[in-house]
Design a protein around this motif. Structure first.
Motif: not given
Length: 330
Positions: A25-44, A68-71
């Motif tokens: 239930x919590x996961x479904x709620x999180x998915x529906x409002x993605x993104x709700x916090x910082x997103x992290x993108x790595x580069x190799x 949302x912040x994207x780092x």
């Protein structure tokens, strides 16, 4: 006659059942409002390269679109495997992503003996954000002004080519060229495209398939000569240079590489859809496209299904090339 006692589930059992039901239930709620916090993108790769440039352009626009912040975090090493491993071992929630060259999936599993993850099973290709090519350049003293002349010359006398290291795009492009034409040249790997470029300029090595932004200033200065672009599409920075398929009349000799936004496989479909929708919109922005062209990158912005199809086809295409090289790294 004794009255039978009603058996009620114990409190612990009820709590255990409730706990088991709560996460979905919590996961479904999180998915529906993605993104709700910082997103992290790595580069190799280190800052300033094609992957880094593309990631930072994408991250800036993604942050504006989502609020949302994207780092962006650079984690270079092991042919981009170190950054990809972080995502392959992360939670499949869309908050930890990586922008990888397609070689992480298409060739690295055949080259690296001890990859800490399964690139095909652990990484989901969300979107091809951009594509790039390599430029075939030679020292001005090399007696060949076209790709066809280079093929003929290589069969008469020993020749060499430089790359930025084993299994990098320049190495792979050169081997596809050699295997497709019968040209004969010995590989001399360097630690990055800059030292490889200097070696060709100095005449230590005859030629090389190298990144256009790295070598084009030397071509314009007359210190290198450009023979062909590795892909079927002309370079935005050097449109006068013929493409390899054109120069050799071999349409199949189209060697381009992709920069792919990847998430942990198992990321919810709603999150993947949101990401690919943002990717398509961002890569269609004229300002983003112009900035990518300045680094000889072509904006794409595909959907996930298309990215999965293209990477699977490229994996099958590169497999015989890499296996013939018998190239293995730790």
């Amino acid at each position: 006659m004794p009255v039978p006692r009603l058996r009620l589930p114990c409190l612990a059992a009820l709590l255990a059942t409730a706990a088991a039901l709560a996460p979905p239930l919590a996961t479904a709620q999180d998915n529906a409002r993605w993104p709700s916090r910082t997103i992290r993108i790595l580069v190799g790769s280190p800052p300033g390269g094609p992957s880094d440039i593309t990631t930072r352009l994408f991250a800036e626009q993604l942050q504006q679109r989502t609020g949302q912040a994207v780092v962006v975090e650079n984690k270079p090493g092991a042919g981009n495997n170190l950054a990809a491993a972080v995502v392959a071992q992360s939670a499949p929630d869309g908050y930890t992503l990586v922008l990888s060259p397609d070689t992480v999936v298409t060739t690295n599993p055949l080259v690296y003996r001890n990859m800490p993850f399964d690139a095909h099973k652990d990484l989901l290709n969300v979107s091809i954000l951009a594509s790039f090519t390599q430029l075939l350049v030679c020292n001005p003293k090399v007696q060949a002004d076209t790709a066809a002349e280079l093929v003929a010359l290589s069969k008469k006398a020993p020749m060499t080519y430089a790359s930025g290291g084993p299994a990098v795009p320049g190495h792979l492009a050169a081997e596809m060229f050699l295997q497709g034409t019968g040209a004969q040249m010995r590989h001399i790997p360097y630690k990055g495209p800059s030292p490889a470029t200097l070696a060709v300029m100095a005449g230590e090595v005859d030629c090389g398939f190298l990144a256009t932004p790295t070598v084009l200033p030397q071509v314009k200065a007359g210190k290198l000569k450009a023979l062909a672009v590795s892909s079927a599409q002309p370079s935005a920075l050097a449109p006068e240079v013929p493409t390899l398929p054109q120069a050799l009349n071999q349409p199949a000799l189209d060697v381009s590489f992709k920069l792919v936004l990847q998430a942990r496989r198992g990321t919810p479909a709603a999150v993947v859809h949101a990401l690919e929708t943002h990717a398509a919109a961002i890569m269609a922005m004229p300002d983003v496209q112009a900035k990518l062209r300045a680094s000889d990158l072509t904006a794409v912005g595909s959907g996930s299904a298309e990215a999965e199809r293209v990477i699977a086809a490229d994996s099958a295409r590169w497999a015989p090339v890499v296996k013939k090289l018998d190239l293995r790294m730790e």
